[in-house]
Every structure is written in structure tokens, then in C-alpha cells.
Design a protein around this motif. Structure first.
Motif, short mmCIF file in Angstrom:
data_model
loop_
_atom_site.label_atom_id
_atom_site.label_comp_id
_atom_site.label_asym_id
_atom_site.label_seq_id
_atom_site.Cartn_x
_atom_site.Cartn_y
_atom_site.Cartn_z
N ASN A 1 -1.83 16.26 -14.62
CA ASN A 1 -0.93 15.11 -14.64
C ASN A 1 -1.15 14.31 -13.36
N ASP A 2 -1.49 13.03 -13.51
CA ASP A 2 -1.62 12.15 -12.35
C ASP A 2 -0.68 10.94 -12.46
N GLN A 3 0.40 11.11 -13.23
CA GLN A 3 1.35 10.01 -13.42
C GLN A 3 2.28 9.90 -12.21
N ILE A 4 1.75 9.37 -11.15
CA ILE A 4 2.52 9.25 -9.91
C ILE A 4 2.45 7.84 -9.36
N GLY A 5 1.67 6.98 -9.97
CA GLY A 5 1.49 5.63 -9.44
C GLY A 5 0.32 5.59 -8.48
N ASP A 6 -0.08 4.38 -8.11
CA ASP A 6 -1.25 4.20 -7.28
C ASP A 6 -0.88 4.21 -5.80
N TYR A 7 -1.82 4.68 -4.98
CA TYR A 7 -1.74 4.64 -3.52
C TYR A 7 -0.61 5.51 -2.94
N GLN A 8 -0.14 6.48 -3.70
CA GLN A 8 0.99 7.28 -3.22
C GLN A 8 0.61 8.22 -2.08
N PHE A 9 -0.66 8.54 -1.92
CA PHE A 9 -1.06 9.46 -0.85
C PHE A 9 -1.32 8.72 0.47
N LEU A 10 -1.37 7.38 0.43
CA LEU A 10 -1.71 6.60 1.61
C LEU A 10 -0.48 6.24 2.43
N ASP A 11 -0.70 5.94 3.72
CA ASP A 11 0.36 5.34 4.50
C ASP A 11 0.28 3.83 4.28
N THR A 12 1.31 3.27 3.71
CA THR A 12 1.29 1.88 3.30
C THR A 12 2.40 1.10 3.99
N TYR A 13 2.27 -0.22 3.92
CA TYR A 13 3.23 -1.12 4.55
C TYR A 13 3.67 -2.17 3.54
N ASP A 14 4.91 -2.60 3.68
CA ASP A 14 5.46 -3.65 2.86
C ASP A 14 5.78 -4.86 3.73
N VAL A 15 5.70 -6.01 3.10
CA VAL A 15 6.14 -7.24 3.76
C VAL A 15 7.66 -7.27 3.75
N THR A 16 8.26 -7.50 4.91
CA THR A 16 9.72 -7.47 4.99
C THR A 16 10.36 -8.68 4.33
N GLY A 17 9.67 -9.80 4.37
CA GLY A 17 10.27 -11.03 3.86
C GLY A 17 11.19 -11.70 4.86
N ASN A 18 11.37 -11.08 6.02
CA ASN A 18 12.24 -11.63 7.05
C ASN A 18 11.43 -12.47 8.03
N ASN A 19 11.97 -13.63 8.36
CA ASN A 19 11.29 -14.56 9.26
C ASN A 19 11.82 -14.39 10.68
N TYR A 20 10.92 -14.08 11.60
CA TYR A 20 11.31 -13.95 13.00
C TYR A 20 10.37 -14.82 13.85
N ASN A 21 10.93 -15.90 14.38
CA ASN A 21 10.15 -16.84 15.16
C ASN A 21 8.93 -17.35 14.38
N GLY A 22 9.18 -17.60 13.10
CA GLY A 22 8.11 -18.14 12.27
C GLY A 22 7.09 -17.13 11.80
N ILE A 23 7.34 -15.85 12.05
CA ILE A 23 6.40 -14.80 11.66
C ILE A 23 7.08 -13.84 10.68
N ILE A 24 6.40 -13.54 9.60
CA ILE A 24 6.89 -12.56 8.62
C ILE A 24 6.37 -11.19 9.02
#
Length: 1010
Positions: A664-687
Motif C-alpha cells: 500500500n502506497d496510498q499516502i500522497g506525494d512527497y510525504q517523506f520529504l521536508d517541505t515548505y508551504d507559502v504562508t500567504g502573509n505579507n511582511y514588508n512586501g515579502i511573502i
């Protein structure tokens, strides 16, 4: 150097004389006489008609003995074939005895074939990469055919499977068109809810079961997200097979842990061109509703609640009892909001035909459906299916092209009315005022129909295309390649305009909201295969080797916009003053595998089958990317032993067993990696970015070890056929998110949990033919499954975050709740067992009572009866189970919501026999605490067993002899016609207080063949 000329000195002349002498010299003087030239006798065209004694047989295969050349009978049972005067013709057709007829110089033949009672065991079963006779299969495979599917007015193929297969438990989540189903093949293997989906294969093409929907857009109406299986049109299906045990699934490796669903679409047959038309219309209504209080009962409850709380003057917000609402008014809100009639219209047309070498089919389907809700909600689907099959005259090269394109559009209210219909006070105001506008009754209530100003819209499209090429290199050696492509697309939107709110509140379009989702997934698959079949004496060896290469890319953009200058611009995201991106993802899944099968068959009596697969998945780290899965199955057809071969009572007997592993490999993609998400928050013009997942190089496959032992018995020419199987599946190395302390910055770590889940059980299938004659036929099918789910091991469970969720030796479907012990006669409140004896009822210490919601047994009982031109089929589906009842989601007795009539049995009126504690408006804190515990107690889990008349079909075949119409049939069908249950709720199948139950549908249709 001297040169000699061939022409010099007349040398050429003498050579010509000698050469002419040699070729003209009589062979009579030779010691060995020359053999005369052999001329093949002239082949003649043989024609004829094939019948079953009463009518023509279509699709009979005619071959010349010892040759591959053949023909197929057409719609009138006629055939033509070129053969020698001394050839022998073989006539074979499923369900009939094979005939060998010598030509004997004849040019016209009339053939009458007889039904074969034991033909059941000669049926070819699709096992995915290969097919096998029913009598010789070593694995566990369940099957339904187009005859079963077409008798049910359904839009999702899973709906056609309900109650018809042992070991396969299917439930419908909602009666709204486009809604989904859940399927469990031999239980729940994975602790993760999303890790229990089977593998779907459509015409050899892997079909993703992962929904592309966006829950924020659809969860209020679809009980989840859009079902990807709506992209498969049931009208185009020829058969559905479910592979269950290791022998059948191991060849699919990591994708077969939860079973495999093989879906085969219809293909053309040889014969003259045929045009078929099938049209039906349906009417759908609710199967059951709650038995709720009438106005007098409701107001009596409310007044008593105020009295119990010591309130003598009704507050201004109590419109139902303080006189603002008419206290003589009664509205059945279930009838008003969910009591409508859903209509369905379906039209399918197909064109098919061809020769013995080339067959074709093209079909189109149009489907329209409405809902039981008020308003103009509607669902439309269109589907086109094509199939082209060709083989060369010598049968060595074959090509099969198939493609299916399905598109649908679903327009629904943004939320279901089911819960509102159950809780609205029976004396609540009218929906419309005297002028036909929405009635807000002086701002005293929220009009439920205001929801109709919002809208959920989903447009989906699915393409499944496959090309299968095969070439017979040598006799028994065949090279085959499958090339496939799938494409799925979803566009969703949900609008909540300001017009959904009371105009008196002054809410404008600045509060209007739009949810958008655009998602797509496409994949290609290449599967080269080489098979070799060799007969050695009475033995047969079949070897298969192949590889799979798959690439799947998925993307999703889910956005939310709010604050529009006008509701007229609500679908224009650019007009929103506030925009947020909920999901913007792209993922790629790569998969490759090498697989093989060796099958040894001796005298069709001793069969050994071994399969294996080496899988590679991009979802795991470099050190764990590949894994091996294998299985072995064996069968002994003991009825062919000399001791039983002549038995007139036991016509068939087989003992089979299998053991193996799948993953069974039904776990989704990239689950073993250390990943980052975009916060969507603007700080001094930088996301900014934020970490979302920790790296885990040890992330590896789940493994499912499967064992099965089965016996199959046929009696009296298989008119009674019994199959019994015991299975045991153990799933280990569970892929889960292990909770972490909040100080780590992460809620969980994706890892393998050293826990083992076992599913075991018995499956029983019984086929009986009580009557079989020229006019009367009756066949009964019964299947029963008795599953058991158990958590075998979980190291350090007591100290883990799962300690309050699972117990060793218990099902993973259990719920740990308070133990309800009745009404306390001292204070009239609900009472519970105090497990830790601390004088208080608290969680988790006192939530120790265990209730198991897994089904204890389930199955179906189907019957097919026919008399001359009449035919009747019906299916009963039954389930033994427990589930949450209406008490789990209802408010406390005495609140300003309607209640089931059973709530009238209350304290102190009914004393010690009371089912409900004393009424309160919410001012009694102790009563609210008792109610809160009650909603999470054993009292809210009760019997949800049911017997349902799942489907009924009555049809009449109209005689068409002498007309231009080949076949004509009218039929009446019903779905979910009757339900017998003691369940304390609307429906025991979906068990929901918030989503509409599966509908009762009655259909009238006609089929024509030209």
C-alpha cells in the motif's frame, strides 16, 4: 592473365543444348520417381443458421478444427465460412454445449445447440493481466455483468455492486446526484481513513480514486468531495470483477492491498450492423423520514422546559411560545424541504457490428436528474464510448482501441436541507409572504429557502483511452503492449451572496463570498507483456512476464474571494476586494514495476499459480523506494478424480488456497520529504515560507499478508452451487501521522507505525436453480459475509496519543464512550458509569465503554425469474451493524428545535421508565452537562441493521417476428423500494442527520434493437 569468354567458340551453344536435354529428359528412367504435384481441394462456402431450438443464437463462434480461422453468427443466427468438404466445424457459445459437426460436402447447415448446465465453470473470469476459467481459478474473484448493471437506474458503478458480492461492503454517502460511495473489500486494513481505497482498473487502465474536489466548496452538499467514479458510465460496462485474495491481487503489488476493481466496457460483436436504443424516466422520493413532534407536542415540551427552569415569563426570543408565531400553525418541514420528487431521464443509443476480423461499437448517453429539494437544482451527464477491435485473417496480430469520455455538470444548493427539516419548530412561519417573497416574519427567523440564493456548481470531465496491441510470435508465444492515457478535470464554485441573509440586517455584497477550485490529473501508462503457453502431454504451462511504467501529474488551485462591489460580479474573482489562496499545488507520481506469473495446470485437475511483482514508487525515500510482493495459489478439482468423476450428485468440487503479500502506497506525494508551504502573509512586501513536514528517510511501504482457504461444490449439474471461503489479512507497518509535541512546531511526523490490523472472516455464496425449462426459469443467488476486524498489536499503545482511540484485540472501528446507565431518579438527569470513582463524569477516564460500529455480517439475496416473454429480478440487501442514531446530533430536549416523538417519554412523567431526562431551555447547567455526556455515550449508539429491497425489475419482451425491429422490451424498475429497520434515524445506510438519504426510485423504460 588469359581471359576465357563464355561465348567464345560456341561454348554457350553447347551449354544450352545440355541444359535443355536435362530438363526435358523423362524421369521414368530415374530410380526415384518424382512425386506428382498435389493440388488442394477447392474450399466451399458453408452457410447456415444456429438456434437454441426456439430462436436464433447471436455471437456463436464457428471454427475449423485444427485451424485458427473462424466466424461468428450474426443477429439472425446466420453464418458463413469457407471450409473443405472433409473439414469439421466446431460451434461454441457460452452457456451451451460445444458441438463438432463434419461438413461432409454440405454447403448449408442448420445447427441446434443445447444449454449446458455445467457451463458456469467454463466462464472466463477477468483476473486483470490474464483470464482464467471459473473452474480453474485459484484466487478469489467476484463478478457482476451487464445483465445485473442494466437492471438498476444508477449513475455510479459502485451503486450497481451493492449487495451482489461477498466480502464487498458498499455504502452510499448521500442521495444527492453526484455524491460519493465508500467501498471496503474485506474490511479496513489501514488506520488511515484515506488508505483503504481499492485499485480501479478500467479496460486495463489504472483509474485514480483520489477526488479532485475542494471540501470548502462541496462538503455542505455532497457529504465530502466529488466522486471521481462518476466519470465512469454504468451503461457502458460489460462487467465488473473484484479481486480479493493474495493470489488475485499480488500481481498488482503495492496497489492491490485493499483489493482490485476491474471494470470492463462493452465491445462490438461480429454480425450485421445493430442499432440499440434504451430510454427510461425515473421518479425519486425519500425512503424514510423521522417521526417528529406536532405543534401541540412541541409546545408542551417547550412550556414544560420553561417551567422546569423556573421561568414564568417567556423571553422575547422565544417566538414559538410567546405568541409571535401562530401557535396553531403546523408545517411538516421534512415534506416542505426534502419531500419533493426527483426526476431522472436517461437516453442511450449504440451502434455496433462488424466482421469476424473487425468489430466496432460506438455509444452515447445523455442523463438528466433533479433533486428532492426546492429550487432548480439539476445534474446532467453526457458520455461517449467507442471500441474498435481488429485481428488479421490468421489471427496473429490483434489491436483493440477503446475510449470513453464523460462530462457532467452539477448545480445544487450550497448546503443540504436535511438537518433544517428535522429541527425547525413545527409552528415556524410560512416560507413566503402574501406577495410571494421570502418571509422573514419580522426578523424572527432565518428562512431556510434563503440558501437557494447561493449555489454550488461542479463541472467535471473524464477521458479514459487505451490501445492494446498483441502479436503471436510463435504458436503459444504472444507479445502484448498496453498504452493508456487518462485525464480528469474538475471546476467547482460555490457562491454565498449577500441575498442569503435577512435584508433587515443591511448586509451588502461586501459580505458576499466565492469559493473556486480548478483541479486536474492526467496520467499515462505503458505495460509491455510477454506470455507463453505450452501444452506438454496432459499438462499446460502458462508464463507471463511484464512491466508497468506510469506517470501521473496532478494540480489544484483553490481560491476564496470576498467583498464584491456587486453580486452581479460574484463569479469574477478579480472583482473581490479580499482574496486568499487555500491550495495551489502540483504533484507528480511515478511508478514502475516488473511482474510475472507462472501457472501450471495438470489435466485441469491440479492447478498451481504463482505471481510476483517488484514495485517502485516515488512516494518513498531512496532507500525504501522498491519492494517485492508475491503470492502462490493452488487448486484441486477433486470432482475429476476417478472416484467422483461419474457421480450424478456431485457435479463439481474444488478445494483452493492462497497466501501472499501485497502493499500500500496510498499516502500522497512527497510525504517523506521536508517541505515548505507559502504562508500567504505579507511582511514588508515579502511573502514568507513555513515548514510543513519533517524529513523521514525511513518511510516505507505498508504490507498486507493475505491467507485464504476455500471450497467450491456443485450438485446436480451445478444447479446447486456452494462456495465457502475463509480469509485472514494482516496489514502491518502502518503508514500514519505520528503526533508530535506542540513544541516541535509540527503536529505530526509521517512514519511507519509498528501496528498490525487483522481482517478475517467467512464468505458464503450459494447459487440455486429451482426451475429450468423451456418456459420457466428461476435462479437464486445468496451471499453472506461475516467479517471480523481486530487490532492485533500496537507497541506502547497505552503511552501513545492513540491510547483513547484503540484497544488491542478490538476492532479499529470502535468508539470509546460514556456508559449510559439510565435516568437518575433523584434529579431526573442522565447518569453514567463512573469508571475512576472520582465522583465526576469526565473524559477520557470515564469514556471506557466500547461500542463497535463495524458490520457484523452483510450480504444479499437475488432472484431471477422468467416465464416466456416475462422476466422479473429482485435483490434484497441486508446488513447487521450498530451506528450513531439521531440522539447524537439532536439538541437537548426543551430547546427551540423540534424533536422526535420518542422524546415525549421523559422524566418525571414516565418515572423510572423514562428515556429522556427532564426538559430544559438551556438554563439548567447540570442538565446541559448531562446532555453533553449523553450525546457521547452508549445511548446514542444503537442497532442500525436493515433489510432493503434494493432493486426490482419487471420486463416484457415484445414479439417482433415479421417486423423491422429485432428486439423490443419494456421494463419497470425500482431502487431502494422498501426498507425494514429499527434504526433510530432517517436511514440506516448513510446514518446521517445532515445529508439526504439514498432515494427510492421507480423507473419506466423501453429498449429497442434494429
Amino acid at each position: 592473365m588469359k581471359k576465357k569468354s563464355f561465348y567464345k567458340g560456341g561454348l554457350a551453344f553447347w551449354y544450352l543444348i545440355v541444359f535443355g536435354f536435362l530438363i526435358s529428359y523423362t524421369p521414368a528412367l530415374s530410380k526415384t520417381a518424382l512425386k506428382p504435384i498435389q493440388y488442394s481441394p477447392q474450399q466451399n462456402q458453408i452457410s447456415g443458421t444456429i438456434t437454441d431450438g426456439t430462436g436464433p443464437l447471436v455471437g456463436v463462434t464457428i471454427t475449423i478444427k485444427g485451424q485458427q480461422k473462424g466466424a461468428i453468427s450474426d443477429f439472425d443466427g446466420k453464418f458463413t465460412i469457407n471450409a473443405l468438404p472433409n473439414d469439421k466445424l466446431i460451434f461454441s457459445f457460452m452457456g451451451f454445449k460445444t458441438l463438432t459437426i463434419p461438413v461432409d460436402g454440405r454447403s448449408i447447415l442448420t445447427i441446434s445447440m443445447q444449454e449446458d448446465a455445467t457451463s458456469l465453470q467454463e466462464v472466463k473470469i477477468n483476473a486483470g493481466y490474464y483470464s482464467v476459467k471459473e473452474s480453474e481459478r485459484t484466487g478469489s474473484i467476484a463478478k457482476i455483468t451487464a445483465k445485473d448493471i442494466e437492471k438498476q437506474p444508477v449513475t455510479n458503478p459502485l451503486a450497481a455492486m451493492q449487495g451482489r458480492m461477498s466480502g464487498v461492503n458498499i455504502t452510499q454517502a448521500t442521495g444527492v446526484p453526484g455524491g460519493g460511495f465508500t467501498i471496503q473489500i474485506r474490511g479496513i486494513n489501514s488506520i488511515r481513513a484515506e488508505g483503504n481505497e481499492p485499485l480501479y482498473i478500467v479496460d486495463g487502465v489504472p483509474y485514480s480514486s483520489q477526488s479532485l474536489g475542494f471540501s470548502s466548496a462541496s462538503s455542505g452538499i455532497l457529504a465530502g468531495t466529488t466522486s471521481p467514479l462518476n466519470g465512469i458510465n454504468p451503461s457502458d460496462l460489460e462487467s465488473i470483477e473484484v479481486l480479493k485474495d493474495a493470489d488475485a491481487t499480488a500481481i498488482y503489488g503495492s496497489r492491490g492491498a485493499n483489493g482490485v476493481v476491474l471494470i470492463t466496457t462493452k465491445k462490438g460483436t461480429a454480425g450485421k450492423t445493430k442499432f440499440n436504443l434504451n430510454a427510461y424516466s425515473s421518479f425519486g422520493t425519500l425512503t424514510r423520514t423521522l417521526d417528529l413532534m406536532h405543534t401541540d407536542q412541541y409546545l408542551s415540551m417547550r412550556r414544560e422546559a420553561f417551567s422546569n427552569d423556573g421561568i414564568t415569563t417567556y423571553p422575547g426570543y422565544a417566538y414559538d411560545v410567546n405568541g409571535k408565531w401562530d401557535q396553531t400553525r403546523y408545517t411538516n418541514w421534512q415534506k416542505e424541504l426534502i419531500g419533493g420528487t426527483a426526476t431522472t431521464n436517461n437516453l442511450q443509443a449504440s451502434l455496433s457490428g462488424g466482421s469476424s476480423g473487425t468489430q466496432y461499437l460506438i455509444s452515447g448517453t445523455m442523463h438528466k436528474e433533479t433533486t428532492v429539494f426546492p429550487g432548480d437544482a439539476k445534474y446532467g451527464k453526457g458520455a461517449v464510448h467507442t471500441s474498435l477491435t481488429h485481428s488479421t485473417e490468421d489471427g496473429r496480430f490483434k489491436i483493440n482501441l477503446s475510449a470513453t469520455y464523460t462530462a457532467d455538470k452539477n448545480i445544487l444548493p450550497p448546503s443540504d436541507f436535511t438537518y433544517k427539516a428535522a429541527v425547525l419548530a413545527p409552528n415556524a412561519p410560512a416560507l413566503y409572504d402574501a406577495n410571494g417573497n421570502l418571509n422573514w416574519e419580522k426578523n424572527s427567523w432565518t428562512n431556510p429557502l434563503a440558501t437557494l440564493n447561493g449555489r454550488y456548481t461542479a463541472t467535471t470531465a473524464a477521458l479514459i483511452a487505451n490501445t492494446l496491441l498483441s502479436y503471436q510470435i510463435l504458436e503459444g508465444l504472444e507479445l502484448k503492449t498496453s498504452l493508456s492515457y487518462t485525464d480528469n478535470r474538475v471546476e467547482e464554485s460555490r457562491i454565498n451572496p449577500s441575498t442569503m441573509y435577512n435584508p433587515a440586517f443591511g448586509i451588502g455584497s461586501e459580505r458576499s463570498t466565492l469559493y473556486l477550485n480548478n483541479a486536474s490529473s492526467h496520467s499515462w501508462t505503458i505495460e509491455p507483456q510477454l506470455s507463453w503457453l505450452k501444452k506438454i502431454g496432459k499438462s499446460e504451462i502458462n508464463i507471463l512476464a511484464g512491466a508497468t511504467f506510469q506517470d501521473q501529474k496532478s494540480s489544484q488551485l483553490a481560491q476564496t474571494g470576498s467583498g464584491f462591489p456587486s453580486n452581479g460580479l460574484i463569479y469574477n474573482l478579480a472583482a473581490a476586494s479580499r482574496l486568499s489562496i487555500s491550495s495551489n499545488t502540483f504533484s507528480e507520481y511515478k511508478y514502475q514495476a516488473f511482474f510475472g506469473r507462472i501457472n501450471f495446470n495438470y489435466k485441469s485437475k491440479y492447478i498451481l499459480n504463482a505471481t510476483g511483482r517488484r514495485d517502485g514508487s516515488s512516494r518513498f525515500g531512496p532507500d525504501n523506494r522498491f519492494a517485492n510482493f508475491a503470492a502462490v495459489g493452488a487448486a484441486w478439482v477433486f470432482s475429476k478424480e476417478s472416484l467422483l468423476d461419474t457421480s450424478t450428485f456431485l457435479s463439481f468440487g474444488k478445494l483452493r488456497a492462497s497466501y501472499g503479500t501485497s502493499g500500500n502506497d496510498q499516502i500522497g506525494d512527497y510525504q517523506f520529504l521536508d517541505t515548505y508551504d507559502v504562508t500567504g502573509n505579507n511582511y514588508n512586501g515579502i511573502i514568507g515560507l513555513q515548514p510543513s513536514r519533517l524529513f523521514n528517510p525511513n518511510f516505507a511501504w505498508e504490507t498486507n499478508k493475505k491467507l485464504e482457504i476455500a471450497i467450491e461444490l456443485g450438485f446436480v449439474n451445478d444447479r446447486v452451487f456452494l462456495s465457502t471461503a475463509y480469509y485472514r489479512n494482516r496489514s502491518s507497518n502502518q503508514l500514519v501521522g505520528i503526533p508530535l509535541a506542540g513544541t516541535t512546531g509540527f503536529s505530526s511526523l509521517q512514519a511507519n507505525l509498528n501496528a498490525t490490523v487483522q481482517n478475517s472472516g467467512l464468505e458464503l455464496e450459494l447459487l440455486v436453480e429451482p426451475f429450468r425449462s423451456t418456459n420457466w426459469n428461476w435462479t437464486s443467488n445468496f451471499n453472506l459475509s461475516l467479517p471480523t476486524n481486530k487490532l492485533l498489536e500496537f507497541p506502547n499503545l497505552e503511552s501513545s496519543p492513540y491510547a483513547n482511540r484503540y484497544l488491542i484485540g478490538q476492532s479499529i472501528s470502535i468508539q470509546k464512550v460514556y456508559h449510559y446507565t439510565g435516568i437518575n431518579p433523584q434529579n431526573g438527569l442522565y447518569s453514567f458509569e463512573d469508571y475512576d470513582s472520582d465522583g465526576q463524569i469526565s473524559s477520557p477516564n470515564d469514556q471506557q465503554w466500547v461500542e463497535d460500529n463495524a458490520p457484523k455480517w452483510f450480504g444479499g439475496f437475488a432472484n431471477q425469474l422468467s416465464y416466456k416473454n416475462w422476466s422479473m429480478d429482485f435483490l434484497f440487501q441486508f446488513v447487521k451493524q450498530k451506528a450513531r442514531n439521531y440522539l447524537y446530533n439532536t439538541s437537548w430536549a426543551g430547546d427551540m428545535v423540534n424533536q422526535p416523538i420518542a422524546i415525549e417519554n421523559h422524566w418525571p412523567v414516565d418515572g423510572s421508565n423514562s428515556h429522556t431526562q427532564l426538559y430544559t431551555t438551556g438554563e439548567n447547567g447540570e442538565a446541559l452537562d448531562a446532555w453533553s455526556s449523553y450525546s457521547n455515550s452508549s445511548a446514542t449508539i444503537s442497532d442500525a441493521s436493515y433489510i432493503r429491497l434494493k432493486s426490482v425489475s419487471l420486463s416484457y419482451t415484445i414479439p417482433t417476428k415479421g417486423s423491422a425491429i429485432n428486439t423490443a422490451r419494456v421494463y419497470l424498475q425500482a431502487q431502494n423500494l422498501l426498507t425494514f429497520t429499527n434504526y433510530k434515524g432517517a436511514d440506516p445506510e448513510n446514518q446521517s442527520s445532515f445529508f439526504i438519504a439514498p432515494l427510492r426510485q421507480i423507473s419506466l423504460g423501453v429498449q429497442l434493437g434494429l
